[in-house]
Design a protein around this motif. Structure first.
Motif, short mmCIF file in Angstrom:
data_model
loop_
_atom_site.label_atom_id
_atom_site.label_comp_id
_atom_site.label_asym_id
_atom_site.label_seq_id
_atom_site.Cartn_x
_atom_site.Cartn_y
_atom_site.Cartn_z
N UNK A 60 8.90 -2.81 11.56
CA UNK A 60 8.28 -3.93 12.29
C UNK A 60 7.72 -5.00 11.35
N UNK A 61 7.89 -4.81 10.03
CA UNK A 61 7.43 -5.79 9.06
C UNK A 61 6.03 -5.57 8.53
N UNK A 62 5.29 -4.64 9.13
CA UNK A 62 3.95 -4.33 8.66
C UNK A 62 4.02 -3.36 7.48
N UNK A 63 2.99 -3.40 6.66
CA UNK A 63 2.93 -2.48 5.52
C UNK A 63 2.61 -1.06 5.98
N UNK A 64 3.12 -0.10 5.23
CA UNK A 64 2.82 1.31 5.51
C UNK A 64 1.35 1.58 5.19
N UNK A 65 0.85 2.73 5.63
CA UNK A 65 -0.55 3.05 5.38
C UNK A 65 -0.77 3.48 3.92
N UNK A 66 -2.03 3.66 3.56
CA UNK A 66 -2.39 3.91 2.16
C UNK A 66 -1.72 5.15 1.60
N UNK A 67 -1.68 6.22 2.36
CA UNK A 67 -1.05 7.45 1.87
C UNK A 67 0.40 7.19 1.48
N UNK A 68 1.12 6.50 2.33
CA UNK A 68 2.52 6.17 2.05
C UNK A 68 2.63 5.16 0.92
N UNK A 69 1.72 4.18 0.86
CA UNK A 69 1.71 3.22 -0.25
C UNK A 69 1.61 3.95 -1.58
N UNK A 70 0.72 4.92 -1.64
CA UNK A 70 0.53 5.67 -2.89
C UNK A 70 1.78 6.47 -3.23
N UNK A 71 2.37 7.13 -2.26
CA UNK A 71 3.60 7.89 -2.51
C UNK A 71 4.70 6.99 -3.04
N UNK A 72 4.84 5.83 -2.44
CA UNK A 72 5.89 4.91 -2.88
C UNK A 72 5.57 4.29 -4.23
N UNK A 73 4.30 4.04 -4.50
CA UNK A 73 3.91 3.51 -5.82
C UNK A 73 4.19 4.53 -6.91
N UNK A 74 3.97 5.80 -6.62
CA UNK A 74 4.21 6.85 -7.60
C UNK A 74 5.69 7.00 -7.93
N UNK A 75 6.55 6.67 -6.98
CA UNK A 75 7.99 6.83 -7.21
C UNK A 75 8.71 5.51 -7.49
#
Length: 133
Positions: A60-75
């Motif tokens: 929908x174009x919105x950013x994922x929540x913080x938990x998912x942001x962190x997972x994606x930042x780590x990878x």
């Protein structure tokens, strides 16, 4: 706060002032929530400024929540996170989540002291990845 001022982004400075002001006033849950917000914003800045913001957006174009942001930042492959950032990210996420959503949890000064140095390390690193420092 001086790190945030170097970015020349007033919204980052404002969040930092609110975080630090909450800590000084003894409002540790408020401090943790503002720290969580600052972390979220800095991670998003890093993805946006690297041109890969689509990796952290939902359909929908919105950013994922913080938990998912962190997972994606780590990878994320466009940067390598330091050992210290990898270590501190889950701690920052957890205290932020507990202060924002924990029905019976109340952050204390010792709680915030435990994450203080990690917050500085993580925020500064993501600001570097965002090319704001």
């Amino acid at each position: 706060l001086s790190i945030l001022e170097n970015t020349k982004r007033s919204y980052l400075v404002t969040i930092g002032r609110q975080m630090n002001g909450s800590y000084s006033a003894g409002w540790y849950d408020a401090c943790a929530v503002m720290m969580r917000r600052l972390l979220e914003v800095c991670i998003i800045e890093a993805f946006e400024n690297r041109g890969v913001a689509n990796k952290i957006k939902k359909t929908d174009g919105n950013y994922v929540d913080l938990t998912e942001l962190i997972q994606r930042a780590l990878s994320e492959g466009t940067w390598t996170l330091s050992r210290n950032t990898r270590k501190h990210l889950p701690q920052l996420r957890d205290i932020g989540h507990m202060s924002a959503h924990g029905r019976y949890y109340t952050a204390t000064k010792p709680d915030m002291e435990r994450v203080r140095q990690g917050c500085r390390v993580v925020i500064e690193e993501f600001l570097h990845h965002a090319r704001l420092l």
